[in-house]
Design a protein around this motif. Structure first.
Motif, short mmCIF file in Angstrom:
data_model
loop_
_atom_site.label_atom_id
_atom_site.label_comp_id
_atom_site.label_asym_id
_atom_site.label_seq_id
_atom_site.Cartn_x
_atom_site.Cartn_y
_atom_site.Cartn_z
N ARG A 32 39.48 34.24 46.49
CA ARG A 32 39.25 35.59 45.96
C ARG A 32 39.80 35.76 44.56
NH1 ARG A 32 41.68 38.48 51.18
NH2 ARG A 32 43.27 36.96 50.64
N PHE A 33 40.94 35.15 44.28
CA PHE A 33 41.53 35.27 42.96
C PHE A 33 40.65 34.61 41.90
CE2 PHE A 33 45.27 35.48 45.78
CZ PHE A 33 45.70 36.75 45.43
N ASN A 34 40.10 33.45 42.22
CA ASN A 34 39.23 32.77 41.27
C ASN A 34 37.93 33.55 41.04
OD1 ASN A 34 41.07 30.74 40.98
ND2 ASN A 34 40.12 29.41 42.49
N LYS A 35 37.45 34.22 42.07
CA LYS A 35 36.26 35.06 41.90
C LYS A 35 36.52 36.20 40.92
CE LYS A 35 33.73 34.40 46.18
NZ LYS A 35 32.41 34.05 45.73
N LEU A 36 37.72 36.80 40.99
CA LEU A 36 38.06 37.87 40.06
C LEU A 36 38.17 37.36 38.63
CD1 LEU A 36 40.59 39.92 42.15
CD2 LEU A 36 38.33 40.62 41.42
N ILE A 37 38.68 36.18 38.46
CA ILE A 37 38.73 35.58 37.13
C ILE A 37 37.32 35.37 36.60
CG2 ILE A 37 39.38 33.50 35.85
CD1 ILE A 37 41.83 33.35 37.74
N ALA A 38 36.43 34.91 37.46
CA ALA A 38 35.03 34.70 37.06
C ALA A 38 34.36 36.01 36.68
CB ALA A 38 34.27 34.00 38.17
N VAL A 39 34.69 37.09 37.37
CA VAL A 39 34.13 38.39 37.01
C VAL A 39 34.62 38.81 35.63
CG1 VAL A 39 34.13 40.84 37.63
CG2 VAL A 39 33.75 39.13 39.38
N GLY A 40 35.86 38.49 35.30
CA GLY A 40 36.38 38.75 33.96
C GLY A 40 35.63 37.96 32.90
N ILE A 65 38.52 50.09 32.19
CA ILE A 65 38.37 50.13 33.65
C ILE A 65 38.45 48.75 34.27
CG2 ILE A 65 36.72 50.65 35.49
CD1 ILE A 65 35.81 53.03 33.75
N VAL A 66 37.83 47.74 33.68
CA VAL A 66 37.76 46.41 34.29
C VAL A 66 39.15 45.80 34.51
CG1 VAL A 66 37.01 44.03 33.88
CG2 VAL A 66 35.40 45.90 33.61
N PRO A 67 40.04 45.78 33.52
CA PRO A 67 41.36 45.17 33.80
C PRO A 67 42.18 45.94 34.82
CG PRO A 67 41.00 45.38 31.44
CD PRO A 67 39.90 46.11 32.11
N ILE A 68 42.10 47.26 34.78
CA ILE A 68 42.88 48.06 35.73
C ILE A 68 42.40 47.83 37.15
CG2 ILE A 68 43.41 50.43 36.45
CD1 ILE A 68 43.39 51.15 33.44
N THR A 69 41.09 47.85 37.36
CA THR A 69 40.57 47.62 38.70
C THR A 69 40.83 46.18 39.15
OG1 THR A 69 38.36 47.16 37.80
CG2 THR A 69 38.80 49.39 38.57
N THR A 70 40.82 45.24 38.22
CA THR A 70 41.11 43.85 38.58
C THR A 70 42.55 43.73 39.08
OG1 THR A 70 39.55 43.04 36.94
CG2 THR A 70 41.20 41.49 37.72
N ILE A 71 43.48 44.38 38.42
CA ILE A 71 44.88 44.34 38.86
C ILE A 71 45.02 44.98 40.24
CG2 ILE A 71 47.19 45.27 38.39
CD1 ILE A 71 46.51 44.90 35.40
N ILE A 72 44.37 46.11 40.45
CA ILE A 72 44.44 46.77 41.75
C ILE A 72 43.84 45.90 42.84
CG2 ILE A 72 43.59 48.74 43.08
CD1 ILE A 72 43.86 50.38 40.45
#
Length: 84
Positions: A32-40, A65-72
């Motif tokens: 899941r963490f790698n997927k979030l990096i890919a979305v970035g 919005i993107v970085p804040i939601t990624t952190i959450i």
């Protein structure tokens, strides 16, 4: 004027390649963490297209919005089932 157009075309291809690399990476990743990096990475490829169209207000909103939601989402994904 041909030189400027050629550089613009090259940048479009490069940013599109970054977005496609992020898309393929998100599809192939299991973690899941790698997927979030890919979305970035996808956002990094799409942001210049938003700016080129002149939607700078949308780009600013999405950039906030993107970085804040990624952190959450990272915090939510990090929790174990026993933490709830």
């Amino acid at each position: 004027m041909r030189g400027v157009s050629g550089v613009d075309d090259l940048l479009v291809v490069l940013f599109a390649a970054v977005a496609l690399i992020g898309t393929v990476s998100a599809h192939l990743q299991r973690d899941r963490f790698n997927k979030l990096i890919a979305v970035g990475i996808i956002f990094g490829g799409i942001a210049p297209f938003i700016a080129a169209r002149g939607y700078l207000d949308v780009l600013i909103a999405v950039s906030l919005i993107v970085p804040i939601t990624t952190i959450i989402i990272l915090l939510i994904c990090r929790r174990d089932a026993g933490d709830a």
